[in-house]
Design a protein around this motif. Structure first.
Motif, mmCIF file in Angstrom:
data_model
loop_
_atom_site.group_PDB
_atom_site.id
_atom_site.type_symbol
_atom_site.label_atom_id
_atom_site.label_comp_id
_atom_site.label_asym_id
_atom_site.label_seq_id
_atom_site.Cartn_x
_atom_site.Cartn_y
_atom_site.Cartn_z
ATOM 1 N N GLU A 1 61.918 -63.848 70.517
ATOM 2 C CA GLU A 1 63.098 -62.974 70.574
ATOM 3 C C GLU A 1 64.011 -63.181 69.361
ATOM 4 O OE1 GLU A 1 67.189 -62.824 73.031
ATOM 5 O OE2 GLU A 1 65.444 -63.333 74.261
ATOM 6 N N VAL A 2 64.193 -64.446 68.952
ATOM 7 C CA VAL A 2 65.120 -64.711 67.837
ATOM 8 C C VAL A 2 64.389 -64.834 66.493
ATOM 9 C CG1 VAL A 2 66.844 -65.787 69.323
ATOM 10 C CG2 VAL A 2 65.162 -67.245 68.179
ATOM 11 N N ASP A 3 63.085 -64.467 66.472
ATOM 12 C CA ASP A 3 62.301 -64.476 65.220
ATOM 13 C C ASP A 3 62.210 -65.859 64.594
ATOM 14 O OD1 ASP A 3 61.265 -62.041 64.892
ATOM 15 O OD2 ASP A 3 62.873 -61.216 63.665
ATOM 16 N N LEU B 1 58.889 -74.780 65.930
ATOM 17 C CA LEU B 1 60.189 -75.262 65.445
ATOM 18 C C LEU B 1 61.245 -75.111 66.546
ATOM 19 C CD1 LEU B 1 60.148 -73.915 61.769
ATOM 20 C CD2 LEU B 1 59.351 -76.101 62.644
ATOM 21 N N MET B 2 61.113 -74.064 67.360
ATOM 22 C CA MET B 2 62.009 -73.904 68.515
ATOM 23 C C MET B 2 61.779 -75.059 69.496
ATOM 24 S SD MET B 2 64.377 -72.266 70.061
ATOM 25 C CE MET B 2 64.543 -70.590 69.445
ATOM 26 N N HIS C 1 57.647 -56.143 57.489
ATOM 27 C CA HIS C 1 58.072 -55.235 58.571
ATOM 28 C C HIS C 1 57.384 -55.505 59.903
ATOM 29 C CE1 HIS C 1 60.205 -52.981 55.553
ATOM 30 N NE2 HIS C 1 59.099 -52.825 54.848
ATOM 31 N N VAL C 2 56.596 -56.586 59.976
ATOM 32 C CA VAL C 2 55.901 -56.849 61.241
ATOM 33 C C VAL C 2 56.204 -58.253 61.753
ATOM 34 C CG1 VAL C 2 53.978 -55.267 60.772
ATOM 35 C CG2 VAL C 2 53.786 -57.653 60.070
ATOM 36 N N GLN C 3 56.042 -58.429 63.047
ATOM 37 C CA GLN C 3 56.233 -59.745 63.674
ATOM 38 C C GLN C 3 55.045 -60.643 63.301
ATOM 39 O OE1 GLN C 3 58.341 -61.273 65.774
ATOM 40 N NE2 GLN C 3 59.725 -59.710 66.527
ATOM 41 N N PRO C 4 55.279 -61.940 63.103
ATOM 42 C CA PRO C 4 54.164 -62.829 62.737
ATOM 43 C C PRO C 4 53.294 -63.190 63.947
ATOM 44 C CG PRO C 4 56.203 -64.035 62.879
ATOM 45 C CD PRO C 4 56.559 -62.626 63.158
#
Length: 283
Positions: A91-93, A98-99, A17-20
């Protein structure tokens, strides 16, 4: 540090439930203060990698790649100094490194009119000063240094930590006067899949005979342990007999279920090693 399956599931559920981010890591430490920080960091990293693997395909469709590339171009046109790629990844998780890889690959494809080699991409990600566009080089660098689970920087750190634990294990074996053959010596003899150390004289640990020891500088969760069993541990067992795996950052205790068959799990170097010489001297 051994965790029960229930304790591990609670941590994994929280991470779902949290952002890395580093802030999430702080929250994780606050929520589970009794757990070792290195264990939590290892679980954090592994859970994040699972999440990235699950969503990997959707970020690599032709449409997604084109969208990301155009958004990057528009973003830097508006403000070249803003961390466009890093913000887009968040923004896109998706993992920032890798982006960066996706956009760099697309940029080179357009510039060279051919698909760039993996070697070239990896080299540019490791050293962004090689990228023939200053703005993109800065953007890629920002992604690399702000990614706590992927990318060349993290790979270096993981490699160093893995090596450090192998050195630590070697020192402990020497201290106990246990003679061993190390992985590099075994490779030189032509073995392909080899554990870190093979004991020249087997020892007993907690009543189990041990012929080899493997060092893992990570937490042993279900998916990584199953993959290691399949790719490594059972091969070692077939070739060299029963052995010991040390997960330095802990493991799920229910996974230590192959002792009778000959694969023992520990979260530290065993203190109660019985050597053959030792047991013979007692008789």
């Amino acid at each position: 540090m051994k965790l029960s399956k229930a304790q591990y599931d609670e941590i994994a559920q929280f991470l779902g439930h949290v952002q890395p981010t580093r802030q999430s890591l702080r929250k994780l430490k606050e929520k589970f203060p009794s757990q070792s920080q290195s264990t939590l960091l290892s679980i954090f990293s592994q859970e994040y990698q699972k999440q990235i693997k699950r969503t990997h395909a959707k970020h690599h469709t032709a449409e997604a790649i084109e969208t990301y590339y155009q958004r990057y171009l528009n973003g830097v046109m508006k403000n070249a100094a803003a961390p466009v790629l890093l913000e887009l990844a968040n923004e896109v998780d998706f993992a920032p490194s890798l982006m960066a890889r996706i956009v760099l690959e697309r940029f080179l494809q357009e510039k060279e009119q051919t698909i760039p080699s993996k070697t070239l991409i990896n080299s540019m990600l490791r050293d962004p000063s090689q990228i023939p566009d200053g703005v993109l080089a800065t953007q890629v660098y920002q992604c690399t240094v702000n990614d706590c689970c992927y990318g060349p920087l993290v790979d270096c750190i993981k490699h160093a930590i893995g090596h450090e634990h192998e050195v630590l294990l070697r020192e402990m074996l020497l201290e106990k006067n246990l003679s061993f053959i190390a992985e590099d010596q075994l490779r030189a003899k032509g073995y392909d899949k080899t554990p870190d150390f093979i004991l020249e004289v087997p020892v007993a640990v907690e009543g189990h005979i041990i012929h080899w020891i493997e060092s893992k500088a990570s937490f042993g969760d279900e998916s990584s342990h199953q993959a290691y069993l399949q790719d490594q541990f059972w091969s070692y067992w077939n070739r060299f007999g029963p052995g010991l795996v040390i997960y330095w950052y802990g493991f799920i205790e229910e996974l230590d279920c192959h002792r009778e068959r000959g694969i023992l799990l520990k979260d530290c170097f065993p203190t109660d090693i019985v050597t053959l010489r030792h047991s013979m001297a007692q008789h």
